[in-house]
Design an enzyme around this catalytic site. Structure first.
Site, PDB file in Angstrom:
ATOM      1  N   SER A 238       0.976  -1.225   0.034  1.00 48.86           N
ATOM      2  CA  SER A 238      -0.098   0.058  -0.114  1.00 48.86           C
ATOM      3  C   SER A 238       1.007   1.223  -0.117  1.00 48.86           C
ATOM      4  O   SER A 238       2.270   1.163   0.007  1.00 48.86           O
ATOM      5  CB  SER A 238      -0.896   0.103   1.189  1.00 48.86           C
ATOM      6  OG  SER A 238       0.078   0.487   2.352  1.00 48.86           O
ATOM      7  N   LYS A 239       0.178   2.484  -0.298  1.00 46.77           N
ATOM      8  CA  LYS A 239       0.902   3.574  -0.266  1.00 46.77           C
ATOM      9  C   LYS A 239       1.930   3.795   1.033  1.00 46.77           C
ATOM     10  O   LYS A 239       3.105   4.653   0.875  1.00 46.77           O
ATOM     11  CB  LYS A 239       0.100   4.866   0.078  1.00 46.77           C
ATOM     12  CG  LYS A 239      -0.620   4.927  -1.504  1.00 46.77           C
ATOM     13  CD  LYS A 239      -1.230   6.237  -1.691  1.00 46.77           C
ATOM     14  CE  LYS A 239      -1.903   6.332  -2.956  1.00 46.77           C
ATOM     15  NZ  LYS A 239      -3.274   6.892  -2.896  1.00 46.77           N
ATOM     16  N   ARG A 240       1.749   3.223   2.102  1.00 47.53           N
ATOM     17  CA  ARG A 240       2.712   3.377   3.156  1.00 47.53           C
ATOM     18  C   ARG A 240       3.968   2.897   2.569  1.00 47.53           C
ATOM     19  O   ARG A 240       5.032   3.102   3.516  1.00 47.53           O
ATOM     20  CB  ARG A 240       2.230   2.504   4.629  1.00 47.53           C
ATOM     21  CG  ARG A 240       1.292   2.772   5.411  1.00 47.53           C
ATOM     22  CD  ARG A 240       0.852   1.825   6.235  1.00 47.53           C
ATOM     23  NE  ARG A 240       0.161   0.847   5.787  1.00 47.53           N
ATOM     24  CZ  ARG A 240       0.879  -0.438   6.141  1.00 47.53           C
ATOM     25  NH1 ARG A 240       1.827  -0.624   6.989  1.00 47.53           N
ATOM     26  NH2 ARG A 240       0.121  -1.709   5.581  1.00 47.53           N
ATOM     27  N   HIS A 241       4.184   1.867   1.797  1.00 46.03           N
ATOM     28  CA  HIS A 241       5.337   1.554   1.427  1.00 46.03           C
ATOM     29  C   HIS A 241       6.108   2.132   0.239  1.00 46.03           C
ATOM     30  O   HIS A 241       7.090   1.629  -0.103  1.00 46.03           O
ATOM     31  CB  HIS A 241       5.146  -0.318   0.956  1.00 46.03           C
ATOM     32  CG  HIS A 241       4.486  -1.042   1.948  1.00 46.03           C
ATOM     33  ND1 HIS A 241       3.306  -1.472   1.870  1.00 46.03           N
ATOM     34  CD2 HIS A 241       4.981  -1.671   2.959  1.00 46.03           C
ATOM     35  CE1 HIS A 241       2.872  -2.182   2.866  1.00 46.03           C
ATOM     36  NE2 HIS A 241       3.870  -2.283   3.612  1.00 46.03           N
ATOM     37  N   GLY A 242       5.729   3.063  -0.129  1.00 45.08           N
ATOM     38  CA  GLY A 242       6.430   3.874  -1.134  1.00 45.08           C
ATOM     39  C   GLY A 242       5.054   4.405  -2.171  1.00 45.08           C
ATOM     40  O   GLY A 242       3.765   3.733  -2.106  1.00 45.08           O
TER      41      GLY A 242
END
Ligand code: GLU
Length: 464
Positions: A238-242
């Site tokens: 998800s966006k948390r990972h980039g």
């Protein structure tokens, strides 16, 4: 041409993300490798969430990655008549039925089932109903209650589910619109798809879809479910990972070949090779080497690949891309030095095109001011003499090749008694405004005589 027909079937409810792009890539590669056909189908039955903007974004991202398709894009929204006729067919054959249960009734039943520890699924109230009251209804597929739905997945091996565990799926909602699991079956069958390759979040759908193929008299295709992509923390990407949008990587200065090379290795391997051109991939790709476990997204590796492709890229092509970026930032590149030559001086050190554009800026824009510390150290009264010598020798050159420039510097060194280590930083600050740049002879040669002399004069004049 082989008989293989594969497809990519995105729902246009957002941008093309990393996972979708990998699914598209695997389908594309297999089609190209086996000289089959790659079909693109836009699954836009969710009217509320589907947008033309997303369709455009998906097509643009596929184009950027070089994933060309042979047929389509086909839009499910153009195919409602077909779906309707298939609902009627199933109703007539007794493979589907009208269900008049209201959502309140269904909710109550679901709650009760959960409370008693059961599996909350449709209890079949309307399954054998033959009256047709004048009331809203959905159409449900009559999932066989005996036997099992089994298939041999090309990646995961045999997968089987008892039919008794499956619900009677809704295939047409109250408003008359068909549902995902139903239209996918019709489309894959009618489009002659021989291998359905998609993310393994669809395994549960596949076992529901197989009985529908059978009820509609279609041949069941082969399936290949590609493992998920996870973040470093083993949670779903998800966006948390980039960045998860393919086109965000373009904006961040990645090359499409770096992303393609990265994506393919998220799930597929070929010995311990890491670098693959598209041609290599088309040659080597096979489902036999797609792993069964999830891939872990590693942004550093993607950056490493990008660095590799920047180092080895064709300067002309990279020059075009960097020019585009600079122009986007309002830098006029048309009357500056040759872009490919600029790129050559930066290829060794840039990891992204954005970094390269940043590093290339000074070639097109003379420094407006000098880095303060650098100026104190390298553009002071002591340096005026050497600046004047540089202006004299570089300004006198009839040709301005690397060798000519080198010779002019040698003359300055001789006349001043200073080594290059003493002269270089001064030239660098004068020409670029700061202390970091490619090798000084390269900078001078590429910048060209007029710009170099003008900038040296300006630097000399700035010394009070
Ligand atoms: N439209 C589905 C999605 O975007 C994919 C369906 C499929 O591949 O069967 O998740």
């Amino acid at each position: 041409m082989s008989d293989l027909r594969v497809r990519f079937a995105p729902s246009p409810t957002g941008y093309l993300h990393i996972g979708g792009a990998r699914t598209a890539l695997f389908n594309f590669l297999l089609a190209r490798k086996e000289q089959g056909t790659f079909v693109l189908r836009i699954e836009d039955t969710d009217v509320e969430r589907s947008t033309q903007e997303s369709v455009d974004a998906i097509l643009q991202a596929m184009d950027w990655l070089g994933l060309s398709y042979d047929e389509g894009p086909f839009y499910q929204s153009d195919r409602y008549d077909l779906y309707k006729s298939k609902v009627s067919e199933l109703l007539e054959k007794g493979h589907a039925y009208r269900c008049y249960c209201t959502s309140d009734e269904l909710n109550a039943k679901r709650e009760e089932a959960t409370k008693s520890g059961g599996h909350p699924r449709y209890d079949g109230t309307c399954r054998e109903r033959i009256d047709q009251p004048d009331a809203p209804f959905v159409v449900r597929f009559k999932t066989p209650q005996e036997g099992s739905a089994a298939f041999v997945d090309r990646i995961k091996g045999t997968i089987s589910v008892e039919n008794a565990e499956l619900d009677d799926l809704i295939i047409q909602r109250t408003a008359g619109n068909p549902t995902y699991n139903f239209v996918v079956v019709i489309d894959d069958a009618e489009m002659g798809i021989t291998l359905v390759m998609r993310g393994d979040d669809h395994v549960n759908n596949t076992v529901r879809q197989i009985p529908m193929y059978e009820a509609l008299g279609y041949e069941v295709p082969e399936f290949a479910h590609v493992p998920m992509i996870l973040g470093a923390d083993k949670k779903r990407l998800s966006k948390r990972h980039g960045a998860t949008s393919v086109m965000d990587y373009k904006v961040m200065g990645y090359l499409p070949e770096a992303l393609v090379n990265y994506l393919v290795r998220l799930g597929w391997s070929c010995g311990d090779e890491e670098i693959f051109s598209m041609t290599d991939l088309i040659d080597k790709f096979s489902l036999d080497n797609v792993g069964r476990s999830a891939g872990v997204f590693n942004p550093e590796k993607l950056l490493w690949l990008n660095e590799h492709y920047i180092k080895t890229g064709d300067p002309e092509r990279l020059g075009g891309l960097v020019a585009e970026l600079l122009e986007g930032q309002g830098v006029v590149v048309s009357d500056g030095p040759d872009m490919a030559s600029v790129v050559k001086t930066l290829q060794e050190r840039a990891k992204t095109l954005v970094e390269m554009a940043e590093g290339a800026r000074f070639y097109f824009e003379a420094p407006i001011s000098y880095d303060e510390d650098a100026a104190t150290k390298f553009l002071n009264a002591e340096k005026r003499g050497v600046l004047e010598l540089l202006i004299k020798h570089l300004g006198a050159l009839a040709d301005f090749t690397f060798e000519d420039v080198e010779n002019a510097f040698k003359a300055v060194m001789e006349e001043s008694g200073l080594k290059l280590g003493k002269i270089g930083p001064t030239v660098r600050v004068a020409l670029t405004g700061g202390t970091v740049s490619p090798s000084i002879y390269d900078v001078v040669t590429v910048l060209g005589q007029d710009a170099v002399v003008t900038r040296l004069q300006k630097a000399s004049a700035s010394i009070s």
